[in-house]
Structures are given as structure tokens and as C-alpha cells.
Design a protein around this motif. Sequence first.
Motif, PDB file in Angstrom:
ATOM      1  N   GLU A   1       0.826  -1.192   0.000  1.00  0.00           N
ATOM      2  CA  GLU A   1       0.000   0.000   0.000  1.00  0.00           C
ATOM      3  C   GLU A   1       0.870   1.256   0.000  1.00  0.00           C
ATOM      4  O   GLU A   1       1.909   1.299   0.660  1.00  0.00           O
ATOM      5  CB  GLU A   1      -0.904   0.027   1.243  1.00  0.00           C
ATOM      6  N   ILE A   2       0.422   2.265  -0.735  1.00  0.00           N
ATOM      7  CA  ILE A   2       1.084   3.567  -0.648  1.00  0.00           C
ATOM      8  C   ILE A   2       0.675   4.210   0.662  1.00  0.00           C
ATOM      9  O   ILE A   2      -0.501   4.226   1.022  1.00  0.00           O
ATOM     10  CB  ILE A   2       0.675   4.457  -1.832  1.00  0.00           C
TER      11      ILE A   2
ATOM     12  N   PRO B   1     -10.733  13.962  -3.039  1.00  0.00           N
ATOM     13  CA  PRO B   1     -11.638  12.924  -2.508  1.00  0.00           C
ATOM     14  C   PRO B   1     -11.358  11.530  -3.086  1.00  0.00           C
ATOM     15  O   PRO B   1     -11.304  10.541  -2.342  1.00  0.00           O
ATOM     16  CB  PRO B   1     -13.031  13.432  -2.913  1.00  0.00           C
ATOM     17  N   ARG B   2     -11.159  11.459  -4.386  1.00  0.00           N
ATOM     18  CA  ARG B   2     -10.889  10.154  -4.997  1.00  0.00           C
ATOM     19  C   ARG B   2      -9.503   9.647  -4.611  1.00  0.00           C
ATOM     20  O   ARG B   2      -9.315   8.447  -4.406  1.00  0.00           O
ATOM     21  CB  ARG B   2     -11.011  10.256  -6.520  1.00  0.00           C
ATOM     22  N   PHE B   3      -8.539  10.558  -4.500  1.00  0.00           N
ATOM     23  CA  PHE B   3      -7.191  10.144  -4.099  1.00  0.00           C
ATOM     24  C   PHE B   3      -7.217   9.511  -2.713  1.00  0.00           C
ATOM     25  O   PHE B   3      -6.606   8.458  -2.483  1.00  0.00           O
ATOM     26  CB  PHE B   3      -6.259  11.355  -4.109  1.00  0.00           C
ATOM     27  N   ILE B   4      -7.922  10.139  -1.775  1.00  0.00           N
ATOM     28  CA  ILE B   4      -8.009   9.597  -0.417  1.00  0.00           C
ATOM     29  C   ILE B   4      -8.745   8.263  -0.412  1.00  0.00           C
ATOM     30  O   ILE B   4      -8.384   7.335   0.326  1.00  0.00           O
ATOM     31  CB  ILE B   4      -8.695  10.623   0.511  1.00  0.00           C
ATOM     32  N   GLN B   5      -9.764   8.148  -1.257  1.00  0.00           N
ATOM     33  CA  GLN B   5     -10.509   6.889  -1.340  1.00  0.00           C
ATOM     34  C   GLN B   5      -9.619   5.765  -1.873  1.00  0.00           C
ATOM     35  O   GLN B   5      -9.662   4.634  -1.367  1.00  0.00           O
ATOM     36  CB  GLN B   5     -11.724   7.075  -2.254  1.00  0.00           C
ATOM     37  N   GLU B   6      -8.792   6.070  -2.868  1.00  0.00           N
ATOM     38  CA  GLU B   6      -7.945   5.045  -3.464  1.00  0.00           C
ATOM     39  C   GLU B   6      -6.696   4.753  -2.637  1.00  0.00           C
ATOM     40  O   GLU B   6      -6.112   3.669  -2.756  1.00  0.00           O
ATOM     41  CB  GLU B   6      -7.532   5.465  -4.879  1.00  0.00           C
TER      42      GLU B   6
ATOM     43  N   PRO C   1      -6.061   5.009   1.156  1.00  0.00           N
ATOM     44  CA  PRO C   1      -6.494   5.314   2.528  1.00  0.00           C
ATOM     45  C   PRO C   1      -5.362   5.421   3.542  1.00  0.00           C
ATOM     46  O   PRO C   1      -5.568   5.946   4.639  1.00  0.00           O
ATOM     47  CB  PRO C   1      -7.423   4.142   2.863  1.00  0.00           C
ATOM     48  N   HIS C   2      -4.161   4.929   3.198  1.00  0.00           N
ATOM     49  CA  HIS C   2      -3.034   5.001   4.135  1.00  0.00           C
ATOM     50  C   HIS C   2      -2.227   6.292   3.976  1.00  0.00           C
ATOM     51  O   HIS C   2      -1.245   6.491   4.693  1.00  0.00           O
ATOM     52  CB  HIS C   2      -2.109   3.794   3.949  1.00  0.00           C
ATOM     53  N   VAL C   3      -2.623   7.146   3.034  1.00  0.00           N
ATOM     54  CA  VAL C   3      -1.921   8.410   2.822  1.00  0.00           C
ATOM     55  C   VAL C   3      -2.673   9.530   3.531  1.00  0.00           C
ATOM     56  O   VAL C   3      -3.886   9.672   3.391  1.00  0.00           O
ATOM     57  CB  VAL C   3      -1.791   8.742   1.318  1.00  0.00           C
TER      58      VAL C   3
ATOM     59  N   ALA D   1      10.593  11.738  -6.301  1.00  0.00           N
ATOM     60  CA  ALA D   1       9.189  11.895  -5.930  1.00  0.00           C
ATOM     61  C   ALA D   1       8.729  10.702  -5.101  1.00  0.00           C
ATOM     62  O   ALA D   1       9.020   9.554  -5.416  1.00  0.00           O
ATOM     63  CB  ALA D   1       8.327  12.044  -7.177  1.00  0.00           C
ATOM     64  N   SER D   2       8.003  10.982  -4.022  1.00  0.00           N
ATOM     65  CA  SER D   2       7.494   9.914  -3.168  1.00  0.00           C
ATOM     66  C   SER D   2       6.416   9.126  -3.904  1.00  0.00           C
ATOM     67  O   SER D   2       5.784   9.631  -4.845  1.00  0.00           O
ATOM     68  CB  SER D   2       6.917  10.512  -1.888  1.00  0.00           C
ATOM     69  N   PRO D   3       6.162   7.876  -3.484  1.00  0.00           N
ATOM     70  CA  PRO D   3       5.066   7.106  -4.101  1.00  0.00           C
ATOM     71  C   PRO D   3       3.729   7.836  -4.015  1.00  0.00           C
ATOM     72  O   PRO D   3       2.919   7.758  -4.941  1.00  0.00           O
ATOM     73  CB  PRO D   3       5.065   5.809  -3.291  1.00  0.00           C
ATOM     74  N   ALA D   4       3.497   8.545  -2.900  1.00  0.00           N
ATOM     75  CA  ALA D   4       2.230   9.262  -2.753  1.00  0.00           C
ATOM     76  C   ALA D   4       2.117  10.383  -3.776  1.00  0.00           C
ATOM     77  O   ALA D   4       1.059  10.598  -4.374  1.00  0.00           O
ATOM     78  CB  ALA D   4       2.115   9.829  -1.334  1.00  0.00           C
ATOM     79  N   LEU D   5       3.219  11.123  -4.008  1.00  0.00           N
ATOM     80  CA  LEU D   5       3.197  12.191  -4.998  1.00  0.00           C
ATOM     81  C   LEU D   5       3.014  11.625  -6.399  1.00  0.00           C
ATOM     82  O   LEU D   5       2.255  12.166  -7.207  1.00  0.00           O
ATOM     83  CB  LEU D   5       4.475  13.014  -4.923  1.00  0.00           C
TER      84      LEU D   5
END
Length: 303
Positions: free
Chosen positions: A91-92, A114-119, A121-123, A282-286
Motif C-alpha cells: 500500500e502507498i 476525494p478520490r485520491f483519499i478513497q484510493e 487510505p493510508h496516505v 518523488a514519493s510514491p504518494a506524490l
Amino acid sequence: MALTPLNELAAFVAVARHKSFTRAGKELRVSTSAVSQTVRMLEERVGGALLSRTTRSVSLTDMGQRLLERAGPGLESALGALEHLSADVSEISGTLRLTVPVMGLATVIEPVIPRFIQEHPHVRVDVRVTDRFVNIVTEGLDAGLRLTESVERDMVQLRLSPSFRFLIVGSPAYLKKHGTPTRPADLAQHECIGYRAPTTGLPYHWELERGRKQLRIAVKGPLVTDDSQFTRRMAVAGVGLAYLAEPELTPALREGTLRAVMEDWAPSVPGLFLYYPHRARASPALKAFVALARKMLPTPTRA
């Protein structure tokens, strides 16, 4: 656990980023006095003051600024690595820290988050909204969103919005009472809402463009502010003409509470660009945020 230089450095960077011992203590989950003592021990270790403290503010000394610029990014990278290990490796995870201007909220940030947080959830997403230009390196951020003209040339730039214009607008009531300007010289006869650049504190001259002709107009009026949302609301209230980015004006123009004038003099910009340092990986989250933004937003292309 005994204090180490790394513990002391983490406390210093937190205080430097927040400009507050209290907020740094909340982030580190220790008392304000513990943070102050830890930073004092680091200052004793390096042999000089890193922070200037008053009852109302905290600022960096020259030595503190040099330490933050050289050590801050490395510390953030190390802490980010620990955050990524706290969740399932598939998981990212971690924290995505962004700085964005007000005009970027509705067009770039609000559609994607909103969609980023949904996809993912650990970020945890930390969005800092300011029209002030922010040094993302010294403030420990992953990326920023700005007009390309405001970004240093050693940054990676990715366009995340279509081009747009800067418009002069007024309320129907204002235009009925004062008339409609049709040329730059007319602005001298109008009440204009001034904008003070948050980064420099200087009055902003309205930039106009028609063909190859470019002008910068110093306007005057009853109000000056450094908040574009307040500027828009005051324009709707009939205080005066305003100069704003088209994305911030879309609802008001659609509803008719504001009308654009002198559109033949409206300058256009290439859009809003996400930027981060070339030298930083760049981080995986970025990376995930960029991939989703380019998928969801209209015609985002590489700079």
C-alpha cells in the motif's frame, strides 16, 4: 531515551516549519518546554543560535536557515521512509504535503483529493493554502502548485490545468453607477480593489495584454487586500473593479453577480503547474497523486 543529534534536529525542523514551539510540540507529541529544551541543546551542540525567539514570534537566524536548507530535506526523506514502512508494503502510505494557491483549489485540488483519499487510505494529505510563494525544500513539502512564471527553473514542472485568463470584473450595480471601462486609460477614473502580493508585500500592478502590447497599470481605490477570495466578494458587493484569475470567477460570471470588462485586454497564462525539485525523488504518494490528477483533469500535459 537519551537525546541524540537526530532527535534534536527533528525538533528544530518542526519548530522552523511551524514557526511555533507549541505547534511543533503537538506534531511531535511532547510538551512545548520539552521542544524548547531540545532545540536549546542543539544550539549548544552547534555553538550558535538557530532561532530568534520573542513572545509573539519565532524566526530563523542565518545559521538556522543554513541548517534547515541542508538538513531539512534529508530528515523529511528519512521520516517519510519510516512512514512508508508503517503500513502494508503493498500500500502507498505516508504524508503528501502540498502548497497551493486559492485559485488552484476548485480547478485542481478539490476534484482530485476525494478520490485520491478513497484510493489511497493510508496516505495523509496535508494541503496548505496560500497565495504566498513557498520554498517547498526549506518547508519540508513534497510539491507546490503555481503559475509557471513563479517556479524556479531547477524544478520539475507538470501542467495540471488548462490555460486561463486574468479578467477585470465588476458587479452589475457598480457598472451601472460608474460605467464600463473599455480601455486601460479608463481605469484611472474607476474605484479598483488593489491586491498586495503576499510574498513581497508590494502592491500588484494589473497586467494587461492585447496582441504584442503589454501594460502594467497601477490602480487606486478604497480597498487593498492580499486575499483573492475577499477581493471577489467585495467586487460582488459593488466596492469596485477587481482583477482575478478566471477559475476563481467562474461561478460569479455564470450567476451574473460579476461581469467581465475589457476582455480584449485580458492576458492568458499557460495554466497551473505542479512542481518539485529535480534532485528529489518523488514519493510514491506524490507519483500516485500526479497519475490520478492527469487522469481526471482536462488536458494536463507535461511542461
